[in-house]
Enzyme design. Structure first.
Site, PDB file in Angstrom:
ATOM      1  N   ASP A 107      35.040  38.391  43.409  1.00 27.08           N
ATOM      2  CA  ASP A 107      36.444  38.196  43.084  1.00 27.08           C
ATOM      3  C   ASP A 107      36.569  36.850  42.373  1.00 27.08           C
ATOM      4  O   ASP A 107      35.640  36.047  42.391  1.00 27.08           O
ATOM      5  CB  ASP A 107      37.282  38.231  44.362  1.00 27.08           C
ATOM      6  CG  ASP A 107      38.748  38.555  44.079  1.00 27.08           C
ATOM      7  OD1 ASP A 107      39.152  38.514  42.907  1.00 27.08           O
ATOM      8  OD2 ASP A 107      39.478  38.851  45.042  1.00 27.08           O
ATOM      9  N   ASP A 109      39.933  34.537  42.045  1.00 24.08           N
ATOM     10  CA  ASP A 109      40.753  33.544  42.743  1.00 24.08           C
ATOM     11  C   ASP A 109      40.271  33.311  44.164  1.00 24.08           C
ATOM     12  O   ASP A 109      40.047  34.254  44.929  1.00 24.08           O
ATOM     13  CB  ASP A 109      42.210  33.991  42.779  1.00 24.08           C
ATOM     14  CG  ASP A 109      42.844  33.978  41.390  1.00 24.08           C
ATOM     15  OD1 ASP A 109      42.131  33.650  40.427  1.00 24.08           O
ATOM     16  OD2 ASP A 109      44.038  34.295  41.272  1.00 24.08           O
ATOM     17  N   GLU A 116      44.539  29.787  43.100  1.00 28.10           N
ATOM     18  CA  GLU A 116      45.238  31.009  42.731  1.00 28.10           C
ATOM     19  C   GLU A 116      45.906  30.719  41.390  1.00 28.10           C
ATOM     20  O   GLU A 116      46.902  29.998  41.315  1.00 28.10           O
ATOM     21  CB  GLU A 116      46.287  31.375  43.786  1.00 28.10           C
ATOM     22  CG  GLU A 116      45.725  31.740  45.145  1.00 28.10           C
ATOM     23  CD  GLU A 116      45.216  33.177  45.196  1.00 28.10           C
ATOM     24  OE1 GLU A 116      45.360  33.888  44.164  1.00 28.10           O
ATOM     25  OE2 GLU A 116      44.691  33.582  46.238  1.00 28.10           O
ATOM     26  N   SER A 195      39.072  41.087  38.976  1.00 32.67           N
ATOM     27  CA  SER A 195      40.235  40.344  39.459  1.00 32.67           C
ATOM     28  C   SER A 195      41.510  41.109  39.154  1.00 32.67           C
ATOM     29  O   SER A 195      41.613  41.800  38.132  1.00 32.67           O
ATOM     30  CB  SER A 195      40.275  38.967  38.770  1.00 32.67           C
ATOM     31  OG  SER A 195      41.491  38.298  39.044  1.00 32.67           O
ATOM     32  N   LYS A 240      40.130  47.603  41.763  1.00 28.46           N
ATOM     33  CA  LYS A 240      39.086  46.583  41.873  1.00 28.46           C
ATOM     34  C   LYS A 240      37.830  47.145  42.521  1.00 28.46           C
ATOM     35  O   LYS A 240      36.719  46.710  42.227  1.00 28.46           O
ATOM     36  CB  LYS A 240      39.590  45.382  42.687  1.00 28.46           C
ATOM     37  CG  LYS A 240      40.508  44.469  41.910  1.00 28.46           C
ATOM     38  CD  LYS A 240      41.163  43.437  42.815  1.00 28.46           C
ATOM     39  CE  LYS A 240      40.184  42.436  43.342  1.00 28.46           C
ATOM     40  NZ  LYS A 240      40.853  41.364  44.114  1.00 28.46           N
TER      41      LYS A 240
END
Length: 262
Positions: A107, A109, A116, A195, A240
């Site tokens: 991932d 963030d 973020e 993401s 995702k």
């Protein structure tokens, strides 16, 4: 005369898993909550081992359980702890395939990078309060992710691309991530980033670290500014998980030799 074989007790197979934790500081309060949750799920911890990771604290927890575990469900349960204590984790079966991974997805963030990005982008737009409210409503289940993302992106209308690119150039990366990518690629791994953020950011990371795959949402840009719209299908939590599977098929890898971290 053949003697009868002694009666044998049938032992239920033990399912083995590895939970890996990574943070700048793994607090005692977190470990207490984590172990309590695992105990309530009747997951038996058999070993806790620290791993070498320079400036980070990394622990590998071995877990045995009588029944197979729904990995995605457990990860979802642990997400609240992840947000509260600012850490990353992975959960995988402790079997032969764990030692034979060839494709790794991360991932972005709070995993590959230490922030973020939507929070920083909200400051560029001067919409911090409004975007925080939408985020909270989505986390509380009042609106779904796709609708929340559309509302957030609409509030980014007018942000100049030059300002966004300046923000991207100053991303704070997770300590050790460059060394991690170098080691994995040296060992022959394929690496991907997936993401529910934006391609402007993810494509920069892909180029910066020579990553093999990068998937995210595409922001529409006209006349050097964000229009407040998303191009194409929105990539959410479900999507995702689909992209790594598609990449496995493309590269003819088994899904059991791929690994995803969130």
């Amino acid at each position: 005369m053949i003697s009868p074989l002694p009666e044998m007790t049938i032992v239920s197979p033990v399912h083995r898993y590895i939970l890996t934790l990574l943070s700048q500081q793994l607090r005692t309060e977190f470990l207490t909550k984590l172990f309590r949750h695992l105990r309530e799920r009747q997951l038996h911890i058999t070993a806790v081992s620290p791993l070498d990771a320079e400036d980070l604290q990394v622990f590998e927890i071995k877990i045995h359980v009588d029944q197979s575990i729904d990995r995605q469900q457990l990860m979802q349960e642990l997400l609240e702890l992840k947000s509260e204590f600012q850490l990353d984790f992975s959960f995988q079966s402790d079997d032969l395939f764990r030692r034979n991974k060839r494709l790794i997805f991360l991932d972005a963030d709070m995993t590959f990078i230490q922030c973020e990005m939507i929070n920083d982008m909200s400051r560029l737009a001067g919409k911090e309060t409004e975007i925080a409210e939408i985020t909270n409503r989505a986390m509380d289940g009042e609106i779904n992710f796709k609708e929340a993302l559309r509302q957030v992106v609409a509030l980014l209308e007018g942000v100049r691309l030059s300002d966004l690119e300046h923000l991207i150039l100053n991303i704070s990366y997770t300590p050790g991530v460059e060394r991690l990518v170098y080691i994995l690629k040296t060992l022959g791994y394929q690496i991907g980033i997936v993401s529910d953020g934006f391609t402007r950011i993810i494509d920069h990371i892909k180029q910066r670290f020579d990553v093999d795959y990068a998937f995210a949402n595409t922001l529409e840009v006209k006349n050097g500014e964000l229009t407040g719209r998303i191009l194409g299908e929105i990539l959410d939590g479900h999507q995702k998980m689909c992209y790594p599977s598609g990449s496995c098929s493309q590269r003819k890898y088994s899904s059991r030799t791929s690994y995803c971290s969130r």
